[in-house]
Design a protein around this motif. Structure first.
Motif, PDB file in Angstrom:
ATOM      1  N   GLY A   1       4.894   5.329  -3.379  1.00 56.48           N
ATOM      2  CA  GLY A   1       5.892   6.395  -3.333  1.00 56.48           C
ATOM      3  C   GLY A   1       7.278   5.773  -3.377  1.00 56.48           C
ATOM      4  N   ARG A   2       8.241   6.482  -2.814  1.00 55.97           N
ATOM      5  CA  ARG A   2       9.614   5.998  -2.841  1.00 55.97           C
ATOM      6  C   ARG A   2       9.739   4.627  -2.209  1.00 55.97           C
TER       7      ARG A   2
ATOM      8  N   GLY B   1      17.051   2.771   3.956  1.00 55.74           N
ATOM      9  CA  GLY B   1      16.702   3.772   2.938  1.00 55.74           C
ATOM     10  C   GLY B   1      16.078   3.077   1.737  1.00 55.74           C
TER      11      GLY B   1
ATOM     12  N   SER C   1      -3.807   5.563  -3.086  1.00 57.08           N
ATOM     13  CA  SER C   1      -5.002   5.915  -2.315  1.00 57.08           C
ATOM     14  C   SER C   1      -6.266   5.865  -3.172  1.00 57.08           C
TER      15      SER C   1
ATOM     16  N   GLY D   1       7.248   2.437  -1.105  1.00 52.83           N
ATOM     17  CA  GLY D   1       6.366   1.417  -1.653  1.00 52.83           C
ATOM     18  C   GLY D   1       6.878   0.862  -2.980  1.00 52.83           C
TER      19      GLY D   1
ATOM     20  N   LEU E   1       0.859  -1.192   0.000  1.00 52.28           N
ATOM     21  CA  LEU E   1       0.000   0.000   0.000  1.00 52.28           C
ATOM     22  C   LEU E   1       0.888   1.232   0.000  1.00 52.28           C
TER      23      LEU E   1
ATOM     24  N   VAL F   1      -5.972   4.396   5.612  1.00 46.50           N
ATOM     25  CA  VAL F   1      -5.995   2.984   5.215  1.00 46.50           C
ATOM     26  C   VAL F   1      -7.106   2.311   6.021  1.00 46.50           C
TER      27      VAL F   1
HETATM   28  N1  LIG Z   1      12.799   7.660   3.018  1.00 46.38           N
HETATM   29  C1  LIG Z   1      13.106   6.410   3.274  1.00 46.38           C
HETATM   30  O1  LIG Z   1      14.128   5.898   2.819  1.00 46.38           O
HETATM   31  C2  LIG Z   1      12.180   5.586   4.139  1.00 46.38           C
HETATM   32  C3  LIG Z   1      12.577   4.304   4.466  1.00 46.38           C
HETATM   33  C4  LIG Z   1      11.712   3.488   5.173  1.00 46.38           C
HETATM   34  C5  LIG Z   1      10.473   3.985   5.560  1.00 46.38           C
HETATM   35  N2  LIG Z   1      10.095   5.258   5.266  1.00 46.38           N
HETATM   36  C6  LIG Z   1       8.728   5.650   5.639  1.00 46.38           C
HETATM   37  O2  LIG Z   1       7.854   5.116   4.655  1.00 46.38           O
HETATM   38  C7  LIG Z   1       6.661   5.890   4.579  1.00 46.38           C
HETATM   39  C8  LIG Z   1       6.381   6.255   3.140  1.00 46.38           C
HETATM   40  O3  LIG Z   1       7.376   7.152   2.664  1.00 46.38           O
HETATM   41  P1  LIG Z   1       7.551   7.532   1.125  1.00 46.38           P
HETATM   42  O4  LIG Z   1       8.748   8.388   1.036  1.00 46.38           O
HETATM   43  O5  LIG Z   1       7.479   6.328   0.303  1.00 46.38           O
HETATM   44  O6  LIG Z   1       6.233   8.417   0.884  1.00 46.38           O
HETATM   45  P2  LIG Z   1       5.724   9.027  -0.492  1.00 46.38           P
HETATM   46  O7  LIG Z   1       6.796   8.931  -1.537  1.00 46.38           O
HETATM   47  O8  LIG Z   1       5.119  10.311  -0.149  1.00 46.38           O
HETATM   48  O9  LIG Z   1       4.577   8.004  -0.973  1.00 46.38           O
HETATM   49  C9  LIG Z   1       3.415   7.794  -0.241  1.00 46.38           C
HETATM   50  C10 LIG Z   1       2.468   6.893  -1.029  1.00 46.38           C
HETATM   51  O10 LIG Z   1       1.381   6.505  -0.179  1.00 46.38           O
HETATM   52  C11 LIG Z   1       0.182   6.540  -0.925  1.00 46.38           C
HETATM   53  N3  LIG Z   1      -0.985   6.582  -0.064  1.00 46.38           N
HETATM   54  C12 LIG Z   1      -1.437   7.570   0.744  1.00 46.38           C
HETATM   55  N4  LIG Z   1      -2.541   7.178   1.385  1.00 46.38           N
HETATM   56  C13 LIG Z   1      -2.808   5.900   0.983  1.00 46.38           C
HETATM   57  C14 LIG Z   1      -3.801   4.936   1.292  1.00 46.38           C
HETATM   58  N5  LIG Z   1      -4.757   5.187   2.178  1.00 46.38           N
HETATM   59  N6  LIG Z   1      -3.747   3.713   0.672  1.00 46.38           N
HETATM   60  C15 LIG Z   1      -2.784   3.426  -0.197  1.00 46.38           C
HETATM   61  N7  LIG Z   1      -1.810   4.294  -0.531  1.00 46.38           N
HETATM   62  C16 LIG Z   1      -1.822   5.516   0.055  1.00 46.38           C
HETATM   63  C17 LIG Z   1       0.370   7.742  -1.818  1.00 46.38           C
HETATM   64  O11 LIG Z   1      -0.491   7.584  -2.921  1.00 46.38           O
HETATM   65  P3  LIG Z   1      -1.380   8.792  -3.464  1.00 46.38           P
HETATM   66  O12 LIG Z   1      -0.484   9.600  -4.327  1.00 46.38           O
HETATM   67  O13 LIG Z   1      -2.438   8.056  -4.231  1.00 46.38           O
HETATM   68  O14 LIG Z   1      -1.904   9.540  -2.255  1.00 46.38           O
HETATM   69  C18 LIG Z   1       1.840   7.556  -2.232  1.00 46.38           C
HETATM   70  O15 LIG Z   1       1.937   6.647  -3.303  1.00 46.38           O
HETATM   71  C19 LIG Z   1       6.880   7.095   5.477  1.00 46.38           C
HETATM   72  O16 LIG Z   1       6.274   6.885   6.718  1.00 46.38           O
HETATM   73  C20 LIG Z   1       8.393   7.107   5.654  1.00 46.38           C
HETATM   74  O17 LIG Z   1       8.769   7.700   6.878  1.00 46.38           O
HETATM   75  C21 LIG Z   1      10.928   6.057   4.551  1.00 46.38           C
END
Ligand SMILES: NC(=O)c1ccc[n+]([C@@H]2O[C@H](COP(=O)([O-])OP(=O)(O)OC[C@H]3O[C@@H](n4cnc5c(N)ncnc54)[C@H](OP(=O)(O)O)[C@@H]3O)[C@@H](O)[C@H]2O)c1
Lengths: 234, 352
Positions: free
Chosen positions: A30-31, A151, A52, A33, A27, A96
């Motif tokens: 983004g980066r 990362g 989403s 997922g 789910l 979610v």
């Molecule tokens: N930066 C890193 O290396 C790293 C490493 C491990 C974990 N994290 C954590 O991982 C999480 C995600 O980070 P990210 O950088 O990947 O975020 P991101 O690039 O902003 O991507 C977020 C994704 O979540 C989707 N989304 C939002 N609400 C949703 C829902 N209800 N159901 C399904 N999809 C939904 C968004 O889709 P829409 O565009 O359709 O809203 C978007 O595709 C954060 O909490 C972050 O702290 C980050």
């Protein structure tokens, strides 16, 4: 080292057959997922991804950035998935639907990072790990915290076959040992050793700001870091 | 997929301003940093660079808080270089004001001004201007929509939820270019890439680590999305901003960039819990396939072209002045970029 275990120990104590994961739903595209889904595909899993909104919204994205993954709505993606990885911004975890995840093993890969994401009231209360709050919300699911402290680009770079010397290890926390063991097997196929830290509360040892979050460790080193963080008096 | 313009690859620089340091490590005046930045832009123009972007940060070490003012000053002091923001933190600014400032600078420059809108990596502007970070998504989406509306004609009607509506009001001056080039700046998430493609805006990737060639699949996604959304033509293009420094030798470049990089990492360790800097990790990043374009002119030119093979970008610009990089090293790197790297890149492109 009472609570810290290599997950091999856990998995050997339960019925392996039951835990075999074949289908993974991610789910969030983004980066994180996208990288998780590509890693799952490379490891041979049947992989579904959802954003989403509607499946069409991310069809092209999946085709080009996550080739091989099936774009679906979140509900469809999780319906027959053996494992669900939640990789949405933590500020959106309540968007979610918890009911569709009832009975599922759910990996919480989300982090709380106020300097970057802003403050979120749910996580300002006195808690050990953000995954406890997430788990309270996904109350019908078996929540496993991991994949949060690597990362997104490292996920595809740092993986190595089982047995590789110095192979990178990831920490796992869960109140449900069988779920943790299932996730351990998946992470092994993703290319990583693992260390089971203990219940979800121990997840605090690998959240932002910790040495584990900031570094990259082999299994023995990770074990030692967890020990230092969780049992500093030993 | 690579839309090589007949002009080849544009090269440039971007900066958030860089406050110099005294011998004891304390910071010098922020006003000096702004004057230095202005001098650097004027030099970049003189040595034939194509683009200079001014980022928006609000910290003592990176004090370029007002890209619009910086760009306006540079517009009057330069001849040919294109000037823009990299990026304007649109969520915490008023799009009407942003448009007016950049359109004013555009008039002064004779039509050389652009805007890159993005979330930016700076969060300091939220409390400063009274916004909540948690509202970011909606602020950004609506304000981008308003900015594009303002750009499309002299009279604007718009309504949304993040600010009061506008009922058929005039917004002037109008850009010399007809409209201002508006880019969408992103750190490289697939959803932002899709947004740029759907809106038909050019996309600017900030690549601050990892393996830049990986952005190739995002660029493919961008182009495919734009095409599917019916957007074609010269506005569908990709640019890339990365760390970089050029010196006469690779060793000089690596040694010169390191102290500032380390200072920045140390600040980020304090502010955002980044890991402690390590020289070995740094050095690794300065070589292909990694993300720091720190080297001699041959090295940097070859790596730009290597990225071009993956990304098909039409502009590559570098953040050079970090953590108190001595100003003379900044100026030398700008000169080398214009006089040494640029002709090499052109030669390599011509051979492709
Ligand atoms: N930066 C890193 O290396 C790293 C490493 C491990 C974990 N994290 C954590 O991982 C999480 C995600 O980070 P990210 O950088 O990947 O975020 P991101 O690039 O902003 O991507 C977020 C994704 O979540 C989707 N989304 C939002 N609400 C949703 C829902 N209800 N159901 C399904 N999809 C939904 C968004 O889709 P829409 O565009 O359709 O809203 C978007 O595709 C954060 O909490 C972050 O702290 C980050």
């Amino acid at each position: 080292m009472a609570e810290l275990r290599r997950l091999e120990l856990v998995s050997s104590t339960h019925e392996k057959q039951e835990s075999v994961v074949q289908t993974i739903a991610v789910l969030g595209v983004g980066r994180v997922g996208s990288a998780v889904a590509r890693t799952a595909l490379a490891a041979g899993y049947d992989t579904r991804v959802a954003g989403s909104g509607a499946a069409e919204d991310i069809e092209l994205l999946a085709e080009i950035v996550i080739p091989g993954a099936r774009a679906m709505t979140a509900t469809d993606a999780v319906s027959d998935a053996d494992l669900v990885v939640v990789a949405v911004p933590l500020s959106k975890y309540r968007s979610v639907d918890a009911s569709m995840l009832a009975g599922k093993t759910v990996v919480d890969a989300m982090n709380y990072w106020p300097p970057v994401d802003g403050q979120i009231a749910d996580f300002e209360e006195d808690i050990a790990s953000t995954s406890e709050v997430v788990s309270r919300y996904f109350s019908g699911s078996r929540v496993v915290k991991t994949l949060n402290h690597i990362g997104y680009h490292e996920l595809e770079d740092d993986g190595a076959p089982s047995g590789t010397a110095g192979r990178r290890a990831l920490a796992i926390a869960s109140d449900d040992e069988a779920a943790a063991a299932a996730v351990q097997d998946v992470l092994d196929r993703f290319g990583f050793d693992t260390v089971y830290a203990g219940p979800l509360a121990t997840g605090r040892a690998f959240e932002p700001g910790t040495a584990i979050f900031n570094g990259a460790f082999s299994q023995n080193d990770l074990l030692r870091e967890l020990e230092l963080n969780l049992h500093p008096t030993h | 997929m690579h839309e090589a313009s007949p002009l080849g690859m544009e090269l440039g620089v971007y900066s958030f301003g860089d406050t110099q340091r005294n011998a004891d490590g304390t910071l010098r005046a922020t006003a000096e940093a702004i004057a230095n930045l202005h001098e650097a832009i004027v030099l970049a123009d003189a040595v034939g660079l194509d683009y200079f972007g001014v980022g928006e940060h609000h910290t003592v070490d990176m004090p370029a808080s007002s890209p619009g003012a910086m760009v306006a000053a540079a517009a009057g002091a330069t001849q040919q270089i294109r000037l823009g923001s990299s990026v304007t933190v649109l969520s915490t600014d008023d799009p009407v004001r942003v448009f007016q400032q950049f359109a004013t600078a555009d008039a002064i420059s004779g039509g050389r001004v652009e805007i890159t809108a993005g979330r930016g990596s700076s969060v300091e502007s939220y409390p400063l201007f009274g916004y909540e970070l948690s509202d970011h998504d909606q602020l950004y989406a609506e304000k981008l929509d308003l900015l594009m509306t303002l750009n499309s004609g002299e009279r604007t009607s718009w309504c949304g939820s993040v600010r009061s509506g506008i009922d058929d009001l005039v917004v002037v001056p109008r850009p010399v270019q007809g409209s201002l080039p508006i880019w969408l700046g992103t750190g490289g998430s697939a959803p932002s890439t899709v947004r740029a493609g759907r809106l038909g805006l050019p996309v600017s990737y900030g690549i601050i680590g990892g393996i830049p060639a990986r952005f190739g699949r995002l660029a493919d996604l961008y182009r495919a999305t734009a095409q599917r959304s019916g957007h074609h033509g010269p506005n569908i293009k990709v640019s890339a901003g990365t760390f970089g420094l050029i010196a006469p030798t690779k060793k000089d470049a690596v040694d010169r960039f390191y102290p500032g990089w380390r200072n920045l990492q140390l600040l980020m360790t304090q502010r955002r819990h980044w890991p402690e800097p390590e020289r070995a990790r740094y050095e690794e990043q300065t070589h292909a396939p990694f993300a720091y374009y720190v080297g001699d002119p041959d090295d940097v030119a070859e790596r730009i072209i290597d990225l071009y093979r993956h990304l098909g970008h039409m502009r590559h610009f570098f953040q050079m002045d970090l953590g108190g990089l001595p100003h003379e090293h900044f100026l030398e790197a700008i000169t080398l970029l214009g006089t040494e790297v640029k002709p090499r890149v052109q030669r390599l492109i011509d051979r492709l």
